[in-house]
Design a protein around this motif. Structure first.
Motif, PDB file in Angstrom:
ATOM      1  N   ALA A 122       2.327  33.312  11.116  1.00 10.96           N
ATOM      2  CA  ALA A 122       2.512  34.223   9.987  1.00 10.96           C
ATOM      3  C   ALA A 122       3.750  35.086  10.173  1.00 10.96           C
ATOM      4  O   ALA A 122       4.541  35.278   9.242  1.00 10.96           O
ATOM      5  CB  ALA A 122       1.274  35.102   9.826  1.00 10.96           C
ATOM      6  N   LEU A 123       3.931  35.611  11.389  1.00 12.14           N
ATOM      7  CA  LEU A 123       5.090  36.459  11.665  1.00 12.14           C
ATOM      8  C   LEU A 123       6.386  35.674  11.542  1.00 12.14           C
ATOM      9  O   LEU A 123       7.362  36.150  10.948  1.00 12.14           O
ATOM     10  CB  LEU A 123       4.971  37.058  13.069  1.00 12.14           C
ATOM     11  CG  LEU A 123       6.149  37.926  13.532  1.00 12.14           C
ATOM     12  CD1 LEU A 123       6.307  39.144  12.632  1.00 12.14           C
ATOM     13  CD2 LEU A 123       5.977  38.339  14.988  1.00 12.14           C
ATOM     14  N   LEU A 146       9.431  36.422   8.928  1.00 11.12           N
ATOM     15  CA  LEU A 146      10.788  36.713   9.379  1.00 11.12           C
ATOM     16  C   LEU A 146      11.776  35.659   8.891  1.00 11.12           C
ATOM     17  O   LEU A 146      12.880  35.986   8.441  1.00 11.12           O
ATOM     18  CB  LEU A 146      10.821  36.786  10.910  1.00 11.12           C
ATOM     19  CG  LEU A 146      10.068  37.946  11.558  1.00 11.12           C
ATOM     20  CD1 LEU A 146      10.077  37.807  13.075  1.00 11.12           C
ATOM     21  CD2 LEU A 146      10.667  39.285  11.145  1.00 11.12           C
ATOM     22  N   SER A 147      11.385  34.398   8.971  1.00 13.94           N
ATOM     23  CA  SER A 147      12.286  33.317   8.587  1.00 13.94           C
ATOM     24  C   SER A 147      12.572  33.324   7.088  1.00 13.94           C
ATOM     25  O   SER A 147      13.687  33.022   6.653  1.00 13.94           O
ATOM     26  CB  SER A 147      11.702  31.963   9.002  1.00 13.94           C
ATOM     27  OG  SER A 147      11.599  31.866  10.400  1.00 13.94           O
ATOM     28  N   LEU A 148      11.559  33.653   6.297  1.00  3.92           N
ATOM     29  CA  LEU A 148      11.752  33.705   4.844  1.00  3.92           C
ATOM     30  C   LEU A 148      12.504  34.959   4.414  1.00  3.92           C
ATOM     31  O   LEU A 148      13.144  34.977   3.365  1.00  3.92           O
ATOM     32  CB  LEU A 148      10.399  33.646   4.135  1.00  3.92           C
ATOM     33  CG  LEU A 148       9.648  32.316   4.243  1.00  3.92           C
ATOM     34  CD1 LEU A 148       8.214  32.474   3.742  1.00  3.92           C
ATOM     35  CD2 LEU A 148      10.362  31.222   3.468  1.00  3.92           C
ATOM     36  N   LEU A 175      17.376  36.006  14.696  1.00  7.71           N
ATOM     37  CA  LEU A 175      16.345  36.966  15.101  1.00  7.71           C
ATOM     38  C   LEU A 175      14.968  36.317  15.228  1.00  7.71           C
ATOM     39  O   LEU A 175      14.330  36.430  16.277  1.00  7.71           O
ATOM     40  CB  LEU A 175      16.288  38.140  14.126  1.00  7.71           C
ATOM     41  CG  LEU A 175      15.176  39.169  14.395  1.00  7.71           C
ATOM     42  CD1 LEU A 175      15.369  39.817  15.756  1.00  7.71           C
ATOM     43  CD2 LEU A 175      15.136  40.216  13.285  1.00  7.71           C
ATOM     44  N   PRO A 176      14.454  35.627  14.185  1.00 10.29           N
ATOM     45  CA  PRO A 176      13.138  35.018  14.337  1.00 10.29           C
ATOM     46  C   PRO A 176      13.076  33.982  15.450  1.00 10.29           C
ATOM     47  O   PRO A 176      12.064  33.888  16.164  1.00 10.29           O
ATOM     48  CB  PRO A 176      12.858  34.391  12.967  1.00 10.29           C
ATOM     49  CG  PRO A 176      14.154  34.358  12.254  1.00 10.29           C
ATOM     50  CD  PRO A 176      14.965  35.474  12.803  1.00 10.29           C
ATOM     51  N   PHE A 185      -3.522  37.044  10.827  1.00  9.23           N
ATOM     52  CA  PHE A 185      -2.725  36.131   9.990  1.00  9.23           C
ATOM     53  C   PHE A 185      -2.775  36.572   8.533  1.00  9.23           C
ATOM     54  O   PHE A 185      -1.743  36.653   7.861  1.00  9.23           O
ATOM     55  CB  PHE A 185      -3.257  34.705  10.128  1.00  9.23           C
ATOM     56  CG  PHE A 185      -2.629  33.717   9.172  1.00  9.23           C
ATOM     57  CD1 PHE A 185      -1.438  33.097   9.486  1.00  9.23           C
ATOM     58  CD2 PHE A 185      -3.227  33.424   7.958  1.00  9.23           C
ATOM     59  CE1 PHE A 185      -0.841  32.190   8.606  1.00  9.23           C
ATOM     60  CE2 PHE A 185      -2.658  32.525   7.072  1.00  9.23           C
ATOM     61  CZ  PHE A 185      -1.454  31.904   7.399  1.00  9.23           C
ATOM     62  N   ILE A 186      -3.975  36.867   8.054  1.00  8.81           N
ATOM     63  CA  ILE A 186      -4.148  37.287   6.657  1.00  8.81           C
ATOM     64  C   ILE A 186      -3.424  38.608   6.400  1.00  8.81           C
ATOM     65  O   ILE A 186      -2.761  38.781   5.368  1.00  8.81           O
ATOM     66  CB  ILE A 186      -5.641  37.406   6.315  1.00  8.81           C
ATOM     67  CG1 ILE A 186      -6.300  36.022   6.356  1.00  8.81           C
ATOM     68  CG2 ILE A 186      -5.833  38.040   4.937  1.00  8.81           C
ATOM     69  CD1 ILE A 186      -7.802  36.050   6.210  1.00  8.81           C
TER      70      ILE A 186
END
Length: 238
Positions: A161-162, A166-168, A175-176, A221-222
């Motif tokens: 999820a993280l 970050l990637s999006l 960084l991600p 995650f949620i």
């Protein structure tokens, strides 16, 4: 609407290396253990795991599962995001009659599907390797191998999820990816971490009582997904 967005995203990643990463991560672990057992068969099967060859194989594979999950989540998330980043297609995508929340959710679902497929391949590959090594088909510990393949994944969901968030969010993936590689290395020492630390959850989900790390992984995650959705809906997109 979400199914249409998901179908479109699955088509977009078809030639972007995501499925190659899935195969490499899951079957790569199996191949490494094939080499390990092939080179040390007499010691591992004849002595060390003489009483429980299947359990020994599961344990040997699991040593690399947490790091593979975290690193895999990092690279898969980056590849999913780069479909839009590299083509500079965010504005065109968000101009379509589809909500931003649906777009964001679809990307998350693609990530979950990709890692789920990796877990299925790991489960099947482990059984196949055991049979090739001559282990008894009647002694296959299906429940243990299911736990090996899927419980660490549930514990690693917060990292997925993280990384997706970050990637999006950031066009520059440095960084991600840096965070993901650092986290992957850190999971090597997960046995020494307190239970409250998310990096320990993929390890604890298999070796300890799974209820806490699995439930915590799903809940976190949620929460990260909800936070990321709220931020994505409001942010300006280049």
């Amino acid at each position: 609407m979400i199914l249409r967005a998901l179908s479109a995203d699955l088509l977009k990643i078809r030639r972007k290396g995501v499925w190659f990463l899935v195969l490499l991560g899951s079957l790569g672990l199996v191949v490494l253990q094939a080499l390990n057992f092939g080179l040390r068969y007499d010691y591992l099967v004849g002595k060390l795991y003489k009483e429980d060859a299947w359990g020994g194989l599961a344990g040997e594979i699991f040593d690399l599962v947490p790091i593979a999950l975290v690193l895999g989540a990092t690279l898969i998330a980056s590849q999913i995001a780069n479909v839009e980043h590299l083509n500079n297609s965010w504005k065109q995508l968000l101009a379509l009659p589809i909500s931003r929340a649906t777009v964001f959710t679809s990307k998350y679902l693609v990530g979950v599907i990709a890692l789920t497929v990796a877990c299925v391949l790991l489960f099947a590959g482990t059984i196949g390797l055991g049979l090739i090594l001559g282990f008894s088909a009647g002694d296959i510990p299906y429940l243990k191998l299911l736990k090996l393949s899927f419980l660490p994944f549930l514990g690693a969901l917060p990292m997925l999820a993280l990384q997706l968030y970050l990637s999006l969010t950031f066009k520059n993936q440095a960084l991600p990816i840096m965070i993901g590689i650092t986290a992957a290395i850190a999971t090597m020492f997960a046995a020494n971490y307190p239970e409250i630390l998310p990096l320990a959850w993929p390890f604890l989900a298999y070796y300890a009582k799974p209820a806490m790390p699995v439930a915590s992984g799903i809940i976190l995650f949620i929460l990260i997904y909800l936070f990321g959705t709220g931020h994505f809906v409001r942010k300006d997109v280049d």
